[in-house]
Design an enzyme around this catalytic site. Structure first.
Site, PDB file in Angstrom:
ATOM      1  N   ASP A 175       0.798  -1.216  -0.082  1.00 30.25           N
ATOM      2  CA  ASP A 175       0.135  -0.028   0.000  1.00 30.25           C
ATOM      3  C   ASP A 175       0.721   1.314  -0.110  1.00 30.25           C
ATOM      4  O   ASP A 175       1.983   1.119   0.405  1.00 30.25           O
ATOM      5  CB  ASP A 175      -0.882  -0.043   1.305  1.00 30.25           C
ATOM      6  CG  ASP A 175      -2.045   0.993   1.121  1.00 30.25           C
ATOM      7  OD1 ASP A 175      -2.037   1.797   0.218  1.00 30.25           O
ATOM      8  OD2 ASP A 175      -2.747   0.891   2.218  1.00 30.25           O
ATOM      9  N   CYS A 219     -13.253 -27.876  10.209  1.00 31.05           N
ATOM     10  CA  CYS A 219     -12.202 -26.946   9.790  1.00 31.05           C
ATOM     11  C   CYS A 219     -10.866 -27.694   9.694  1.00 31.05           C
ATOM     12  O   CYS A 219     -10.656 -28.475  10.708  1.00 31.05           O
ATOM     13  CB  CYS A 219     -12.374 -25.881  10.692  1.00 31.05           C
ATOM     14  SG  CYS A 219     -10.896 -24.529  10.239  1.00 31.05           S
ATOM     15  N   HIS A 278      -6.700 -19.454  12.725  1.00 34.34           N
ATOM     16  CA  HIS A 278      -8.069 -20.113  12.099  1.00 34.34           C
ATOM     17  C   HIS A 278      -8.666 -19.022  11.142  1.00 34.34           C
ATOM     18  O   HIS A 278      -9.361 -19.370  10.155  1.00 34.34           O
ATOM     19  CB  HIS A 278      -8.846 -20.115  13.631  1.00 34.34           C
ATOM     20  CG  HIS A 278     -10.390 -20.523  13.134  1.00 34.34           C
ATOM     21  ND1 HIS A 278     -10.705 -21.751  12.514  1.00 34.34           N
ATOM     22  CD2 HIS A 278     -11.436 -19.763  12.904  1.00 34.34           C
ATOM     23  CE1 HIS A 278     -12.093 -21.630  12.485  1.00 34.34           C
ATOM     24  NE2 HIS A 278     -12.479 -20.511  12.849  1.00 34.34           N
ATOM     25  N   CYS A 302      -8.095 -26.154   9.885  1.00 30.70           N
ATOM     26  CA  CYS A 302      -6.727 -25.206  10.198  1.00 30.70           C
ATOM     27  C   CYS A 302      -6.066 -25.787  11.360  1.00 30.70           C
ATOM     28  O   CYS A 302      -6.680 -26.773  12.030  1.00 30.70           O
ATOM     29  CB  CYS A 302      -7.370 -23.776  10.827  1.00 30.70           C
ATOM     30  SG  CYS A 302      -7.972 -23.824  12.279  1.00 30.70           S
ATOM     31  N   ASP A 332      -8.436  -7.014   0.688  1.00 31.52           N
ATOM     32  CA  ASP A 332      -7.514  -7.044   1.781  1.00 31.52           C
ATOM     33  C   ASP A 332      -8.045  -6.491   3.035  1.00 31.52           C
ATOM     34  O   ASP A 332      -9.005  -5.536   2.942  1.00 31.52           O
ATOM     35  CB  ASP A 332      -6.131  -6.263   1.683  1.00 31.52           C
ATOM     36  CG  ASP A 332      -6.229  -4.883   1.869  1.00 31.52           C
ATOM     37  OD1 ASP A 332      -5.975  -4.139   2.926  1.00 31.52           O
ATOM     38  OD2 ASP A 332      -6.855  -4.165   1.002  1.00 31.52           O
ATOM     39  N   CYS A 375      -8.101 -25.978  14.890  1.00 34.28           N
ATOM     40  CA  CYS A 375      -9.306 -26.912  14.867  1.00 34.28           C
ATOM     41  C   CYS A 375      -8.682 -28.242  14.599  1.00 34.28           C
ATOM     42  O   CYS A 375      -9.453 -29.234  15.222  1.00 34.28           O
ATOM     43  CB  CYS A 375     -10.230 -26.557  13.801  1.00 34.28           C
ATOM     44  SG  CYS A 375     -11.072 -24.795  14.061  1.00 34.28           S
TER      45      CYS A 375
END
Length: 381
Positions: A89, A309, A340, A311, A271, A314
Site C-alpha cells: 500500500d 475445519c 483459524h 486449520c 484486503d 481446529c
C-alpha cells in the site's frame, strides 16, 4: 498478465501472473502491515493457511525499520522470507489517518511520524521510491483518501490532485524500473479510484485513470464509515467504468459478507485487518456465524472452533483450551485464533473460485450468507 478464465454475471474468475508467481482470483490478501502478520504467524504458516499474496505497508516500513535497510538486505521478499507476490500500500491512507500534524500541497504531504514525531515529506515520487526499495510485486499509487462525508468541492479537488499524482507515480516507476540497480524491474503500479460517496466524481475519475492503461486498478475510500448499501451502490456504478481486462482491487474490505458482495460486482482483490484483529480479541469466523471464544459457554467445551475445519487450531485444540490461553494472556491463544481466521478467509476464497469455475456462484453465495446468519454469540463474558 491478467487472464479471465470465466465469468458469472459481473463476477470474474481469473489468473494474475507476476514475476513472483501466479495469483488465482478472486483472492484475499493477508495483511502483514510491518512485514509480519500480527499474532506470531510466520511466512511458513501463511503457506499452510493457503495465502497466495500478502500486503505490507509503505508508510510503516519507511518509518521502521526503514526502506533503505530493507533494500540493503535484498528487498522485502528476502527480508521476510516470502517467495510469493507482495502488494505494498502506498502509505497515503496512513499519512492522512495517523499523522496528527500534516500539510498537503501539490508536491505531496508534510507530516509527523506517529513513531517518534520526526518531520517527514512524502509525495508520489517518494512513495514509489520507497516501494521500489521494498521491491514489492505490486506498488500502489500515492493518493489522498478524502473522508466519505467531505464536502463535494473538497472531494473533487482531492480527486483531481490524486489523478495528477497518479501520472507522477507512473512516470517514476517507469524511471526506477529502467535503472540497473533496481531490485524488481518488473514492479507493477495499480491506480486508485477515489471520490467518496459521489458516484459522478468516481465515474469520471475511473474513466480518466483507465486511459493510463495500468496493470491494475483499485477502489479506495470505501468501508470507512458509510453504510454497506452505499458501498455496494458505488461498486455497482463504478466497477463497469474500470477496465474489465485488468484486476480490480477493493481496498480495505472486508467482512466475509462484503467480500461475497464485492465478488458479485466484479472485484478480484480484497484486503482487510479484520481476520487477524478480530481473532486477537477472540472473535472467530465460522460457516455458522461468529464464535466469541471468551464467552463462558466455551469454558469446558472440548470441541474445535468449527467442526470440519482444516486449520491447525481446529485440527489439534479445543475451544476450552484456546479460551484459557486468551484469558491467561498467552500468545499461543492469539496465534491459534489468527491462524483459524486467516484459514477461514483463504478457504472461503478457494470456495468462491470453485463456485465460479462451476457456474454456481449465486447459489454458493446464497448458501454462505444463510449460514452466517445461523448464530451470533453476543457479548463476551
Amino acid at each position: 498478465m491478467y487472464r479471465i478464465l470465466t465469468t458469472e454475471g459481473r463476477a470474474k474468475r481469473a489468473e494474475f501472473t507476476t514475476v513472483h508467481g501466479t495469483v488465482q482470483t478472486p483472492v484475499f490478501m493477508n495483511v502483514g502491515t510491518a512485514a509480519a502478520i500480527k499474532g506470531a504467524v510466520s511466512t511458513e504458516d501463511l503457506k499452510e493457511l493457503g495465502c497466495q499474496i500478502q500486503l505490507s505497508n509503505t508508510y510503516h516500513l519507511h518509518v521502521r525499520p526503514g526502506d533503505a535497510i530493507i533494500r540493503n538486505l535484498g528487498g522485502l521478499h528476502r527480508f521476510m522470507v516470502w517467495d510469493r507476490p507482495i502488494l505494498t500500500d502506498s502509505g497515503g491512507f496512513q499519512v492522512f489517518s495517523l499523522a496528527k500534524l500534516r500539510s498537503i500541497s501539490e508536491e505531496g504531504v508534510h507530516f509527523n511520524s506517529h513513531i517518534d514525531g520526526r518531520r517527514i515529506f512524502m509525495g508520489p515520487e517518494q512513495s514509489i521510491q520507497i516501494q521500489s526499495n521494498l521491491a514489492s510485486t505490486v506498488a500502489m499509487a500515492f493518493d489522498e483518501c478524502p473522508p466519505s462525508l467531505a464536502e463535494r468541492s473538497y472531494v473533487q479537488a482531492s480527486v483531481d490532485r490524486t489523478t495528477r499524482w497518479l501520472i507522477r507515480c507512473r512516470d517514476e516507476i517507469e524511471r526506477l524500473n529502467s535503472l540497473p540497480d533496481t531490485i524488481n524491474k518488473d514492479q507493477m503500479l495499480f491506480g486508485i479510484n477515489q471520490g467518496a460517496v459521489y458516484p459522478d466524481i468516481r465515474i469520471d475519475n475511473a474513466r480518466r485513470i483507465s486511459e493510463l492503461d495500468l496493470p491494475g486498478y483499485s477502489i479506495g475510500g470505501l468501508a470507512v464509515g458509510e453504510p454497506n448499501e452505499v458501498m455496494y451502490d458505488i461498486l455497482d456504478q463504478v466497477v463497469p467504468y474500470l477496465p474489465q481486462d485488468k484486476p480490480t482491487y477493493l481496498m480495505g474490505v472486508g467482512t466475509p459478507v462484503d467480500i461475497l458482495e464485492g465478488v458479485k460486482r466484479g472485484v478480484d482483490f480484497f484486503d482487510c485487518v479484520y481476520p487477524s484483529r478480530n481473532a486477537r480479541h477472540g472473535h472467530l469466523y465460522t460457516n455458522k456465524g461468529t464464535v466469541r471464544i471468551l464467552n463462558a459457554r466455551y469454558e469446558q467445551d472440548p470441541g474445535p472452533i468449527e467442526e470440519g475445519c482444516g486449520c491447525p487450531a481446529c485440527r489439534h485444540y479445543s475451544r476450552a483450551y484456546i479460551r484459557h490461553l486468551l484469558k491467561a494472556k498467552e500468545m499461543l491463544g492469539m496465534r491459534l485464533c489468527v491462524m483459524h481466521n486467516l484459514y477461514f478467509y483463504n478457504k472461503m476464497m478457494e470456495e468462491i473460485r470453485d463456485a465460479l469455475d462451476n457456474g454456481c456462484y449465486e447459489k454458493y453465495m446464497k448458501s454462505k450468507l444463510e449460514g452466517f446468519r445461523e448464530s451470533d454469540d453476543g457479548a463476551e463474558k
